[in-house]
Design an enzyme around this catalytic site. Structure first.
Site, short mmCIF file in Angstrom:
data_model
loop_
_atom_site.label_atom_id
_atom_site.label_comp_id
_atom_site.label_asym_id
_atom_site.label_seq_id
_atom_site.Cartn_x
_atom_site.Cartn_y
_atom_site.Cartn_z
N LYS A 84 0.69 -1.27 0.11
CA LYS A 84 -0.06 -0.19 0.03
C LYS A 84 1.02 1.26 -0.02
O LYS A 84 0.42 2.20 -0.41
CB LYS A 84 -0.90 -0.02 1.20
CG LYS A 84 -1.95 -1.06 1.25
CD LYS A 84 -2.98 -1.11 0.17
CE LYS A 84 -4.13 -2.15 0.32
NZ LYS A 84 -3.47 -3.45 0.15
N ASP A 143 -0.53 -5.62 10.66
CA ASP A 143 -0.42 -3.96 10.49
C ASP A 143 -1.35 -3.37 11.32
O ASP A 143 -1.55 -1.92 11.13
CB ASP A 143 -0.26 -3.73 9.09
CG ASP A 143 -1.68 -3.97 8.33
OD1 ASP A 143 -2.25 -4.54 8.80
OD2 ASP A 143 -1.81 -3.36 7.24
N TYR A 194 -15.02 -7.28 0.37
CA TYR A 194 -14.21 -8.58 0.17
C TYR A 194 -13.99 -9.60 1.42
O TYR A 194 -13.42 -10.65 1.50
CB TYR A 194 -12.77 -8.15 -0.03
CG TYR A 194 -12.24 -7.15 1.27
CD1 TYR A 194 -11.60 -7.97 2.46
CD2 TYR A 194 -12.03 -5.93 0.87
CE1 TYR A 194 -11.30 -7.29 3.56
CE2 TYR A 194 -11.49 -5.14 1.95
CZ TYR A 194 -11.11 -5.57 3.35
OH TYR A 194 -10.56 -4.92 4.24
N ASP A 251 -10.72 -1.20 0.74
CA ASP A 251 -10.56 -0.24 1.69
C ASP A 251 -10.86 1.30 1.07
O ASP A 251 -9.97 2.25 1.00
CB ASP A 251 -9.01 -0.23 2.30
CG ASP A 251 -8.86 -1.54 2.80
OD1 ASP A 251 -9.88 -2.18 3.29
OD2 ASP A 251 -7.86 -1.97 3.15
#
Length: 808
Positions: A45, A232, A166, A122
């Site tokens: 990302k 994370d 998802y 996201d």
């Protein structure tokens, strides 16, 4: 057609945080080849040109790096999947954006890439006005773009699509009734594979039954993006446990499974090793036990192989003198619905440059020279402290379970060795490491033992309370026996921290250090608190309160119980460290436990324990040395060397010894914190007993008493002055902290204070303060370094002072 049918099993680099380096990815490819994995998906990302700046093409230098990476993967028989995440700001109806998207993917295709993924995870569900007019829904817009890109690239055999919904928990109103998923299933071209994470973002267990519903809606078998080992979302958690709770029969109902593991590169040897075992188990035709996947057997095999890896002299970033050295696996992060609510605070602790736009060859963490500097500072401090005058030896007290000796400086603390040289991690230590950092929904054996014992000892501390009945001697012995085992486990954690820091593999050190350091400090507090409970917790007759009356301040449930089956792991922060923290009286004070690790890792062993009477000589010597340093090294009280100690420490050690804690390292005592539970009653006791004793000890007789000694006696009198009610209302308790300035790891002083705060709160205190005069800049700076003390300026004892304090 054969490529389309192959089960895709491998690794996702799709985390939020600093991407892996080129060297680390090459090591990952070696591992994947060795363990039979076949697919790598590139999608970090924080690669700006993957997500934020997706419209920008790669420069010539970046093209060269990416071409090398693709060729490296293909040379090892791996499928390289390039992923792009345009969903944050793409205008689906814009022909310009579509052209830029095609240009970007064509560039990567020309570099040799043959597999692609379009990710819409996201992101916001809303559409701009132009898209709302052009498409009937967000799903329609995404599917239209994806189908066109797929055909533009020549319908590659592997093309992945990640939907905005998802996982089951993100579907509205449910998986089977979601209009979004229905549109995807009906309109997405049949040879495009849909990514799915399971019932949750981080799914505890994947079964054939739980996938049947989504497979029916999508009209195709999905590919699992597995966040089982992703970390994370919590800067205090790491997952070293085996790949488990995924039924072997899943392979026949899936297009593939890609593991999105820990961010830290070196943390993923076991997760990926065991994933390979899981994948290979299904390829065998034999059905006997030997070929069935067993997580425990897979873990043992991975541990055996990792032992060799851990003791390799590798530098941070995996640089090695050997060209084909066995290497540790790579780490990656999970997909979270709102990453802004899950900050990652440990990731920037090493000295790294600002991330490049395309960090395929990102700068590695600092190599060993930084460690050498830290070791040099530590050794210099040791030399200074070893040259100090030593006092008589103290015998180890036997009145508390597991309490070490109160030895002098220059004398090693009994039972604890110096741990500075690079050495070998033992298999038992590695098992302890894995057990303490296991899986998001499950603790390993060592972590379970730690939490269960602490819970039992806390619940049954009345058996060894200050007023416990002698009739309960047998139960008290049981408590002390269990406490001894708990303290032994805490010692093992301290030794583990020491071994990781002193180990040969510096790459492992820099990736795992924040986690073993955090748990080491938490265990130090828990150990000191359990030692303190024996004979010091108050009964219900106390005027301020008692353990029973403040029991609701401590956590009563573990993280696993709080989470339940339906919760995501980030609901409860901190993992094992967080659960141990919540079982302490000050568990809700998160700022006491969340602070960055030191820049220079040190392998010095520390211990925090309650004060014993034989520590007094050493403590008096320490504060005398500290006073001499502030006075330029001039001895002004040679006739009465105890006068400094009597003023600074004497009242607390004589009248409130139960709230005194010692910090020691291999050389002996290096710090202390003294507490007073009730300042008002303590001041009255000082006036009644302590001050008369001091006047008798230091009588004003002619030339026998140095003038400065009399000044200190006068200061002792002033020290017992009254504090304003406005202060004592919020801060009824008081502390004094002293530590040698050579202490490299300031966090242990913070741990020392935290142990005292736990003891004070256990017996009813609601707040504590520490008075420091403006002229005492050294102490003021040291206390403010601890980071959790709020500076309150006001009038104390009718004169201007600085009061440092915080509500517990």
């Amino acid at each position: 057609m054969e490529e389309k049918k192959q089960f895709l099993c491998g690794v996702v680099e799709g985390f939020y945080g600093r991407p892996w380096s080129m060297d680390q990815r090459k090591v990952l490819f070696q591992w994947m080849q060795r363990w039979g994995l076949n697919t790598y998906l590139y999608g970090p990302k924080d690669d700006l040109k993957h997500r934020l700046l997706w419209r920008e093409v790669y420069s010539s230098e970046e093209e060269s790096q990416l071409r090398t990476l693709i060729a490296e993967a293909q040379s090892r028989g791996l499928r390289f999947v390039y992923a792009l995440s345009p969903g944050q700001d793409i205008v689906f109806s814009s022909s310009c954006d579509l052209t830029l998207l095609k240009r970007k993917l064509r560039q990567v295709s020309d570099l040799g890439c043959q597999a692609f993924a379009i990710l819409f995870d996201d992101i916001d569900h809303s559409m701009c006005q132009a898209d709302s007019e052009a498409f009937s829904s967000l799903a329609h817009a995404q599917v239209t773009i994806t189908n066109e890109i797929y055909q533009f690239l020549g319908e590659p055999p592997v093309f992945l699509f990640c939907p905005t919904e998802y996982c089951g928990s993100l579907c509205s109103p449910s998986v089977s009734k979601s209009p979004y998923l229905q549109t995807v299933g009906e309109d997405l071209l049949p040879n495009i594979t849909v990514i799915w994470t399971g019932s949750k973002v981080i799914t505890r267990k994947l079964s054939v039954d739980c996938l049947a519903e989504v497979e029916s809606v999508l009209q195709r078998p999905p590919l699992i993006w597995d966040n089982l080992h992703a970390n994370d979302y919590d800067s205090r958690r790491l997952f070293l446990g085996p790949f488990k709770d995924r039924e072997p029969q899943l392979k026949s109902h899936l297009r593939g499974l890609l593991l999105n593991p820990n961010c830290e590169f070196e943390a993923n040897y076991i997760p990926l090793h065991t994933l390979g075992s899981w994948y290979r188990a299904g390829q065998e035709e034999r059905k006997d036990e030997e070929y069935e996947y067993c997580p425990d057997r897979a873990l043992s095999a991975a541990l055996h192989d990792w032992m060799e890896e851990l003791n390799q002299p590798l530098q941070a970033g995996r640089q090695s003198t050997r060209a084909e050295q066995r290497s540790s696996a790579t780490a990656s992060r999970c997909k979270t619905p709102d990453i802004s609510s899950c900050p990652s605070t440990f990731r920037g602790t090493t000295s790294v440059a600002k991330l490049p736009v395309f960090p395929l060859n990102s700068i590695s963490p600092p190599p060993s020279p930084i460690k050498v500097k830290g070791e040099r500072e530590t050794q210099e401090g040791e030399k200074k402290r070893t040259n100090q005058p030593s006092q008589q030896n103290h015998q180890p007290p036997a009145s508390r379970p597991g309490a070490p000796s109160g030895g002098t400086r220059g004398q090693k603390v009994q039972g604890r060795g110096h741990c500075c040289a690079k050495g070998m991690l033992s298999e038992s230590q590695v098992r302890l490491l894995v057990g303490l950092h296991y899986l998001p929904h499950e603790h390993g054996p060592s972590a379970q033992k730690l939490i269960q014992d602490l819970t039992w000892l806390k619940t049954n501390c009345h058996l060894v309370g200050a007023n416990s009945k002698k009739a309960a001697a047998q139960k008290a012995d049981e408590w002390r026996g269990r406490a001894s085992r708990f303290l032994s486990l805490c010692e093992d954690i301290a030794q583990l921290h020491c071994s990781v820091v002193g180990g040969a593999n510096r790459a492992v050190l820099y990736d795992l250090y924040p986690y073993v350091w955090d748990l080491r400090n938490t265990a130090l507090v828990a150990k000191a608190f359990i030692c303190w409970l024996d004979g010091r917790v108050m009964s219900d007759s106390s005027t301020l309160g008692s353990w029973r009356s403040c029991f609701h301040w401590c956590g009563k449930t573990t993280g696993a119980e709080l989470l339940g089956v339906e919760s995501e792991p980030w609901v409860f922060k901190g993992g094992v460290s967080g659960e141990v923290q919540m079982l302490l009286p000050i568990g809700s004070s998160n700022e006491l436990f969340t602070h960055p690790p030191p820049l220079f890792p040190t392998s010095r062993l520390y211990n925090v324990r309650p004060y014993h009477i034989k520590d007094k000589v050493e403590l008096y010597r320490m504060v005398r040395q500290l006073h001499l340093r502030t006075q330029g090294g001039q001895e002004s009280n040679a006739t009465h060397p105890d006068v400094i100690g009597d003023r600074c420490l004497g009242p607390c050690l004589a009248l409130s010894p139960e709230y005194s804690f010692i910090l020691e390292d291999e050389l002996g005592v290096c710090g202390c914190v003294l507490g007073v539970l009730d300042v008002r009653s303590f001041a009255k006791r000082c006036q009644a007993s302590w001050m008369p004793a001091m006047r008798d000890k230091y009588p004003p007789r002619g030339g026998n008493t140095h003038p400065s000694t009399q000044d200190l006696i006068q200061l002792m009198e002033e020290d017992q002055g009254e504090y304003p009610d406005s202060l004592l209302y919020h801060f009824p308790s008081q502390l004094r902290l002293d530590a040698l300035p050579e202490l490299v790891d300031v966090s242990v002083s913070r741990t020392l204070v935290t142990a005292l705060l736990a003891a004070l709160k256990a017996n009813g205190s609601q707040g504590v303060f520490c008075e420091v005069q403006p002229t005492d800049r050294q102490r003021l700076e040291f206390l403010t370094k601890l980071g959790f003390l709020e500076i309150l300026r006001g009038e104390a004892r009718s004169r201007e002072g600085v009061v440092l304090g915080r509500l517990l």
